[in-house]
Design a protein around this motif. Sequence first.
Motif, PDB file in Angstrom:
ATOM      1  N   VAL A  71     -39.547  60.650 106.846  1.00  0.00           N
ATOM      2  CA  VAL A  71     -39.135  60.667 105.439  1.00  0.00           C
ATOM      3  C   VAL A  71     -40.360  60.893 104.566  1.00  0.00           C
ATOM      4  CG1 VAL A  71     -38.102  59.368 103.551  1.00  0.00           C
ATOM      5  CG2 VAL A  71     -37.184  59.129 105.861  1.00  0.00           C
ATOM      6  N   LEU A  72     -40.257  61.891 103.685  1.00  0.00           N
ATOM      7  CA  LEU A  72     -41.282  62.140 102.674  1.00  0.00           C
ATOM      8  C   LEU A  72     -40.765  61.578 101.355  1.00  0.00           C
ATOM      9  CD1 LEU A  72     -42.031  65.839 103.656  1.00  0.00           C
ATOM     10  CD2 LEU A  72     -43.491  63.868 104.120  1.00  0.00           C
ATOM     11  N   THR A  73     -41.476  60.612 100.801  1.00  0.00           N
ATOM     12  CA  THR A  73     -40.997  59.913  99.623  1.00  0.00           C
ATOM     13  C   THR A  73     -41.369  60.650  98.342  1.00  0.00           C
ATOM     14  OG1 THR A  73     -43.002  58.592  99.374  1.00  0.00           O
ATOM     15  CG2 THR A  73     -41.284  57.721 100.843  1.00  0.00           C
ATOM     16  N   GLU A  74     -40.773  60.184  97.245  1.00  0.00           N
ATOM     17  CA  GLU A  74     -41.071  60.764  95.937  1.00  0.00           C
ATOM     18  C   GLU A  74     -42.538  60.581  95.585  1.00  0.00           C
ATOM     19  OE1 GLU A  74     -38.914  60.793  91.562  1.00  0.00           O
ATOM     20  OE2 GLU A  74     -38.840  58.969  92.774  1.00  0.00           O
ATOM     21  N   ASP A  75     -43.120  59.425  95.912  1.00  0.00           N
ATOM     22  CA  ASP A  75     -44.544  59.196  95.653  1.00  0.00           C
ATOM     23  C   ASP A  75     -45.408  60.213  96.377  1.00  0.00           C
ATOM     24  OD1 ASP A  75     -44.167  57.115  93.958  1.00  0.00           O
ATOM     25  OD2 ASP A  75     -45.059  55.573  95.235  1.00  0.00           O
ATOM     26  N   PHE A  76     -45.068  60.492  97.633  1.00  0.00           N
ATOM     27  CA  PHE A  76     -45.858  61.450  98.406  1.00  0.00           C
ATOM     28  C   PHE A  76     -45.789  62.836  97.778  1.00  0.00           C
ATOM     29  CE2 PHE A  76     -46.453  64.596 101.726  1.00  0.00           C
ATOM     30  CZ  PHE A  76     -47.605  64.143 102.359  1.00  0.00           C
ATOM     31  N   MET A  77     -44.596  63.268  97.379  1.00  0.00           N
ATOM     32  CA  MET A  77     -44.458  64.595  96.788  1.00  0.00           C
ATOM     33  C   MET A  77     -45.181  64.695  95.447  1.00  0.00           C
ATOM     34  SD  MET A  77     -40.612  65.853  97.827  1.00  0.00           S
ATOM     35  CE  MET A  77     -39.743  64.368  97.318  1.00  0.00           C
ATOM     36  N   LYS A  78     -45.184  63.603  94.676  1.00  0.00           N
ATOM     37  CA  LYS A  78     -45.924  63.611  93.416  1.00  0.00           C
ATOM     38  C   LYS A  78     -47.423  63.710  93.659  1.00  0.00           C
ATOM     39  CE  LYS A  78     -42.708  61.048  90.441  1.00  0.00           C
ATOM     40  NZ  LYS A  78     -42.485  59.771  89.685  1.00  0.00           N
ATOM     41  N   ASP A  79     -47.926  62.916  94.598  1.00  0.00           N
ATOM     42  CA  ASP A  79     -49.369  62.904  94.849  1.00  0.00           C
ATOM     43  C   ASP A  79     -49.871  64.237  95.380  1.00  0.00           C
ATOM     44  OD1 ASP A  79     -49.490  60.336  93.963  1.00  0.00           O
ATOM     45  OD2 ASP A  79     -49.846  59.409  95.917  1.00  0.00           O
ATOM     46  N   THR A  80     -49.062  64.928  96.177  1.00  0.00           N
ATOM     47  CA  THR A  80     -49.478  66.211  96.744  1.00  0.00           C
ATOM     48  C   THR A  80     -49.096  67.384  95.847  1.00  0.00           C
ATOM     49  OG1 THR A  80     -47.438  66.263  98.055  1.00  0.00           O
ATOM     50  CG2 THR A  80     -49.428  65.405  99.133  1.00  0.00           C
ATOM     51  N   ALA A  81     -48.546  67.094  94.646  1.00  0.00           N
ATOM     52  CA  ALA A  81     -48.163  68.140  93.685  1.00  0.00           C
ATOM     53  C   ALA A  81     -47.265  69.182  94.339  1.00  0.00           C
ATOM     54  CB  ALA A  81     -49.392  68.796  93.070  1.00  0.00           C
ATOM     55  N   THR A  82     -46.222  68.704  95.002  1.00  0.00           N
ATOM     56  CA  THR A  82     -45.300  69.586  95.705  1.00  0.00           C
ATOM     57  C   THR A  82     -44.453  70.378  94.711  1.00  0.00           C
ATOM     58  OG1 THR A  82     -45.177  68.182  97.663  1.00  0.00           O
ATOM     59  CG2 THR A  82     -43.297  69.634  97.231  1.00  0.00           C
ATOM     60  N   THR A  83     -44.503  71.702  94.808  1.00  0.00           N
ATOM     61  CA  THR A  83     -43.628  72.577  94.033  1.00  0.00           C
ATOM     62  C   THR A  83     -42.502  73.092  94.918  1.00  0.00           C
ATOM     63  OG1 THR A  83     -45.414  73.244  92.535  1.00  0.00           O
ATOM     64  CG2 THR A  83     -43.502  74.690  92.665  1.00  0.00           C
ATOM     65  N   GLU A  84     -42.872  73.629  96.085  1.00  0.00           N
ATOM     66  CA  GLU A  84     -41.896  73.977  97.113  1.00  0.00           C
ATOM     67  C   GLU A  84     -41.910  72.883  98.176  1.00  0.00           C
ATOM     68  OE1 GLU A  84     -42.753  77.750  98.786  1.00  0.00           O
ATOM     69  OE2 GLU A  84     -42.611  78.831  96.889  1.00  0.00           O
ATOM     70  N   LEU A  85     -40.758  72.558  98.711  1.00  0.00           N
ATOM     71  CA  LEU A  85     -40.700  71.525  99.739  1.00  0.00           C
ATOM     72  C   LEU A  85     -41.549  71.892 100.949  1.00  0.00           C
ATOM     73  CD1 LEU A  85     -36.983  70.385  99.622  1.00  0.00           C
ATOM     74  CD2 LEU A  85     -38.937  69.574  98.307  1.00  0.00           C
ATOM     75  N   ARG A  86     -41.790  73.200 101.135  1.00  0.00           N
ATOM     76  CA  ARG A  86     -42.653  73.651 102.219  1.00  0.00           C
ATOM     77  C   ARG A  86     -44.023  72.959 102.170  1.00  0.00           C
ATOM     78  NH1 ARG A  86     -46.652  77.222 101.833  1.00  0.00           N
ATOM     79  NH2 ARG A  86     -46.003  77.820  99.736  1.00  0.00           N
ATOM     80  N   GLU A  87     -44.524  72.728 100.967  1.00  0.00           N
ATOM     81  CA  GLU A  87     -45.855  72.135 100.829  1.00  0.00           C
ATOM     82  C   GLU A  87     -45.889  70.703 101.344  1.00  0.00           C
ATOM     83  OE1 GLU A  87     -47.816  73.919  96.931  1.00  0.00           O
ATOM     84  OE2 GLU A  87     -45.765  73.262  96.544  1.00  0.00           O
ATOM     85  N   ALA A  88     -44.809  69.962 101.162  1.00  0.00           N
ATOM     86  CA  ALA A  88     -44.751  68.595 101.678  1.00  0.00           C
ATOM     87  C   ALA A  88     -44.456  68.582 103.170  1.00  0.00           C
ATOM     88  CB  ALA A  88     -43.699  67.792 100.920  1.00  0.00           C
ATOM     89  N   LEU A  89     -43.577  69.475 103.619  1.00  0.00           N
ATOM     90  CA  LEU A  89     -43.184  69.495 105.027  1.00  0.00           C
ATOM     91  C   LEU A  89     -44.321  69.892 105.952  1.00  0.00           C
ATOM     92  CD1 LEU A  89     -39.668  71.059 104.508  1.00  0.00           C
ATOM     93  CD2 LEU A  89     -40.106  68.838 105.553  1.00  0.00           C
ATOM     94  N   GLN A  90     -45.372  70.490 105.415  1.00  0.00           N
ATOM     95  CA  GLN A  90     -46.536  70.814 106.235  1.00  0.00           C
ATOM     96  C   GLN A  90     -47.168  69.571 106.845  1.00  0.00           C
ATOM     97  OE1 GLN A  90     -48.865  72.802 103.250  1.00  0.00           O
ATOM     98  NE2 GLN A  90     -48.033  74.820 103.701  1.00  0.00           N
ATOM     99  N   PHE A  91     -46.873  68.407 106.288  1.00  0.00           N
ATOM    100  CA  PHE A  91     -47.472  67.168 106.773  1.00  0.00           C
ATOM    101  C   PHE A  91     -46.573  66.432 107.775  1.00  0.00           C
ATOM    102  CE2 PHE A  91     -49.697  68.028 102.852  1.00  0.00           C
ATOM    103  CZ  PHE A  91     -51.001  67.633 103.122  1.00  0.00           C
ATOM    104  N   VAL A  92     -45.456  67.041 108.172  1.00  0.00           N
ATOM    105  CA  VAL A  92     -44.554  66.406 109.131  1.00  0.00           C
ATOM    106  C   VAL A  92     -44.814  66.977 110.524  1.00  0.00           C
ATOM    107  CG1 VAL A  92     -42.146  66.033 109.782  1.00  0.00           C
ATOM    108  CG2 VAL A  92     -42.800  66.040 107.367  1.00  0.00           C
TER     109      VAL A  92
END
Length: 755
Positions: A71-92
């Motif tokens: 699970v990628l949380t809202e805090d994680f997406m904010k801290d990594t400045a996620t615009t596309e979900l691809r940017e957050a999913l790179q860490f899974v």
Amino acid sequence: MKLISPILRGVAVLAVLPAAFSQTTEEDNDVIELAEFTVDADLATGYRATTSLTATGIGAKIMDTPIAINVLTEDFMKDTATTELREALQFVPGVGTSPRNESEFTLRGFSGNISYRNGQYRRQNYTSWNAQRVEVLKGPAAIFFGTVRPGGAINYVTTRPKLGESFTDVQAAVGSEDYYKAGFFTNVPVGDNLAFRFGAGGLDSLGKAMFDYRKESYLGASMLWAITPNQQLIVDLETVHRNNYMQSSRGYAVSHSDYLFNPAVPAGMTVRAWLDSQGRTDEPTYNIYAPIFGADDPYGRFYGYSEDSFEKFISRTVDVEYLARIGDSLVWQTQLNYGYDEQPGMRSNYGDTTPFADGTVNLAFERWNNIRDSYNAKTKLTWRYHLGETSHTLQAGYEFQDVIFNKPGYYDPASQRYNGSLRGVDIIGFDPSSDPQPSGEATIQASGQTFDITRKITETNEAYFIVNQSRFFDERLHALYGARNNMLSRKVAYTRPVTNADSGLGSPEGWTPQYGALFKPRPDLSFFAVYSESIEPNYAIDADGNTALPIETEGMDFGIKSELLDGRLAGTFTYYTLDRGNVAARDTDREIATGNSPYYIFGNTSSSEGIELELNMAPTDNLQLVFGWSHMFEAEVTESTDPARIGQALNYTPDDKVSVWSRYSFDTGSLKGLTVGLGGRYSAAARMTGDPNRVMVEPSFYVMDLMLSYNPKIFGQEVRTQLNVKNLFDNDYREGPQGMFGPPRSIILSMSTRF
């Protein structure tokens, strides 16, 4: 009207279930709360979430579910400045992405239809607008997602309205290369039982690359109505429009090291023809990326073939969910969804991959449009009951999906064939290092081709499923077991007769089981195992209209989950195997020989085997750390009707991928209030694709990102001020099955507050 009949069928089947089991229900059943069918950001602590909706459709504890879940949380997406979900999913761990296309996800080596929004299939526009969390379910999800690809499912959950709260969130950001983004969301309560949420936003950006741009707009609205204490209605509306430069029109040229710039090669002779003339018929066609773009940009990181190449994404979504609690232990749930997706675009379609020996290319452009309408209805009963000392949660449901795919094309009167795009006239002998960029639109107009035929594919998926989750021995042993009956049909029609009509075959039907068990020797430690099967349509349609048998997959997971040190050390370690049969592989030899595409070799089995480690650590209250590692022992073709295919690698599957992200918040001294985030990714070298004619290896790479945030008060209002530097060291790297370059360094300054 399209959804009414499926709902009635589901109602008829499910209405008899409570009576059928009523004799075994005890008076002390656990009470089901409607809140269990939603997730709340407040339940997550920083980067760690303890529950998941995606695995079972009800807010289940991750520690108690015998499935690997990230699970990628809202805090994680904010801290990594996620615009596309691809940017957050790179860490899974186990997830692969591509800079070329936000929807080209892979899970455990397999790509495909694996992305969902609030549990409903989503074709494109995986943006972070209104995204509360992203849940990644690993392995073949046979029960809950039916025909999903075997690597798993990616589901992002949107933020819902809050009852009794009135607030507005505002965000604005500026960045390098003329990056501008702004948006707001407001929560409006009406009385105690009704709330609305409205949001709007936009993004406008250029880029370092030639002709690069991106424009995006978002508009959304949702409603939460607690009709009674036991009834709830949620309506969610969204539209997203995006227009950006088509990344496929950037240079990622490939060639052969003995062919390129070889003066002995006759003018105009292709790589394949030259290798064959040298008696090297068994040698792969391409083995290098071709340096043909001049000294300043030798490999095409910033080069664009034409200014008018583009790609648009237009999506509209309507979600309706009704929940009704019947007594303390039974909940009725109905979900309705309509989705519209349109993707027009234009790109260079072959010159960017096949330069001649002198460095020139024969360039052409193509224009296309993909239009999809989808209708979804799902009705489900969830019943919690006891049998003696054991407790159970039984779910039974009916699901219906209709996807209508309209693809305009060009009718070739000479061959009477349907072509799925407009093909511009060829530009012969184009030199990317010196010639001015051509107009793709002009080449298409010169061809005289127009969209004068449409192919309509209607895919209908009906399914019944039943699954039970049981808890034994004071909830130390958890079991999940059930099955899903998939019934799919596929119809294809053209607006005029064609000689290469799609036969419409390959639609699967049958049962897919799933069994899992989890044992907790202590409350903070779990051992789990799960077996699942999946079945899916084979969408490979060759140039003559032939299709293949349905694709069938078996998968097994064995793993350990932990919440040690009062949850400060949480994580999952998993070993998995997947075998996917009846896979179609591109027959590029035949495509080269005939000049038509695509052609396929049918009857392949692709297998992957590996391990994944995900850790979520909080050694102190100030420090949080997320670590991911995936290693693949095997990712290749293990069976094929063509023996030469056996042992061929799957598309872009690095043996090892490592990711880490950490943040530290200062709470004393002169730096009090400052938060520092630092993270990065490493990928081992990997084949660009499993195609035996393209054997280029993408080098290993690492990318680092930096974040600084501070919350000063401006005019008495606390404002979160954040600086993100992505690709901190501006590293060159290629990623994904097309070998596209990753984004260069970018700097973004954002400010947000709540009124």
